[in-house]
Design a protein around this motif. Sequence first.
Motif, mmCIF file in Angstrom:
data_model
loop_
_atom_site.group_PDB
_atom_site.id
_atom_site.type_symbol
_atom_site.label_atom_id
_atom_site.label_comp_id
_atom_site.label_asym_id
_atom_site.label_seq_id
_atom_site.Cartn_x
_atom_site.Cartn_y
_atom_site.Cartn_z
ATOM 1 N N ARG A 62 58.188 -8.032 -6.097
ATOM 2 C CA ARG A 62 58.442 -7.666 -7.493
ATOM 3 C C ARG A 62 59.549 -6.633 -7.516
ATOM 4 N NH1 ARG A 62 53.666 -5.815 -11.360
ATOM 5 N NH2 ARG A 62 54.431 -7.213 -12.933
ATOM 6 N N SER A 80 46.672 -1.560 -10.707
ATOM 7 C CA SER A 80 47.889 -1.331 -11.488
ATOM 8 C C SER A 80 47.822 0.050 -12.118
ATOM 9 C CB SER A 80 48.025 -2.391 -12.582
ATOM 10 O OG SER A 80 49.325 -2.372 -13.134
ATOM 11 N N CYS A 135 60.190 -0.354 -10.000
ATOM 12 C CA CYS A 135 60.301 0.246 -11.330
ATOM 13 C C CYS A 135 60.295 1.764 -11.183
ATOM 14 C CB CYS A 135 59.133 -0.214 -12.202
ATOM 15 S SG CYS A 135 59.084 0.586 -13.824
ATOM 16 N N ARG A 195 57.463 3.604 -13.312
ATOM 17 C CA ARG A 195 56.125 3.521 -12.721
ATOM 18 C C ARG A 195 56.041 4.360 -11.447
ATOM 19 N NH1 ARG A 195 53.054 -2.250 -13.328
ATOM 20 N NH2 ARG A 195 53.353 -2.467 -15.560
ATOM 21 N N TYR A 239 50.267 2.072 -15.284
ATOM 22 C CA TYR A 239 51.477 2.037 -16.107
ATOM 23 C C TYR A 239 51.245 2.824 -17.392
ATOM 24 C CZ TYR A 239 48.705 -1.823 -18.019
ATOM 25 O OH TYR A 239 47.679 -2.589 -18.515
ATOM 26 N N LYS A 259 57.612 -3.534 -11.359
ATOM 27 C CA LYS A 259 57.481 -4.276 -12.610
ATOM 28 C C LYS A 259 58.819 -4.916 -12.919
ATOM 29 C CE LYS A 259 56.002 -5.063 -17.000
ATOM 30 N NZ LYS A 259 55.910 -6.483 -17.208
ATOM 31 N N HIS A 315 51.742 -2.959 -7.819
ATOM 32 C CA HIS A 315 51.903 -2.953 -9.279
ATOM 33 C C HIS A 315 51.944 -1.512 -9.805
ATOM 34 C CE1 HIS A 315 51.304 -7.302 -10.134
ATOM 35 N NE2 HIS A 315 50.781 -7.245 -8.925
#
Length: 180
Positions: free
Chosen positions: A79, A147, A82, A85, A149, A57, A53
Amino acid sequence: MKTEEVQKWKAFEHPDGAARDLSFLDAHDVIYRHCTEGKADRVYKFFVTYSFHCFCKGYEHQTEKVKASLMYFAPKDKRPFCERRYKLARLYLRQIVEGLDRCKVIHAGYGNYAVVEVELPDREKGFYFVVFSAFRERKKLRLHITSAYPVTKRPGGQKVSFFTIAHNLLCGRSLPHPPK
């Protein structure tokens, strides 16, 4: 150390043809030293792992075709990759984790903690929500970054000392909870 979390991340083969190296998120040890005047230093050694994560994303505006082309397959889940990220994690995440003892840490809910403020390259402050859990696993101190972000404004949350978290873990005490 034997753990169920990923310890060595494989690079992401981006559709643009360039591989995105993820080795900076491989598991590692971090030693934090708590120095208090008049007392012996306390040393806390944590084994740190990262969730995907931190660099993946999915977004509602992405088509299924785009999501499929960006899909990163981790051992337990998948997933879309991204880029935003990934770049933030590459620039900041490891140094934040290695400096948790000097960061403002807050309660993030669900028994997790977070670091929220970072200094950006142009010396401005920015908010990067780095969520982590702290626990013991096989008698070792562990941090798992669940995570990370960017956020546009400072998230709320009661401040907590990282050394209180570390000390309680080491002594087998319950972790600090936000006041009700």
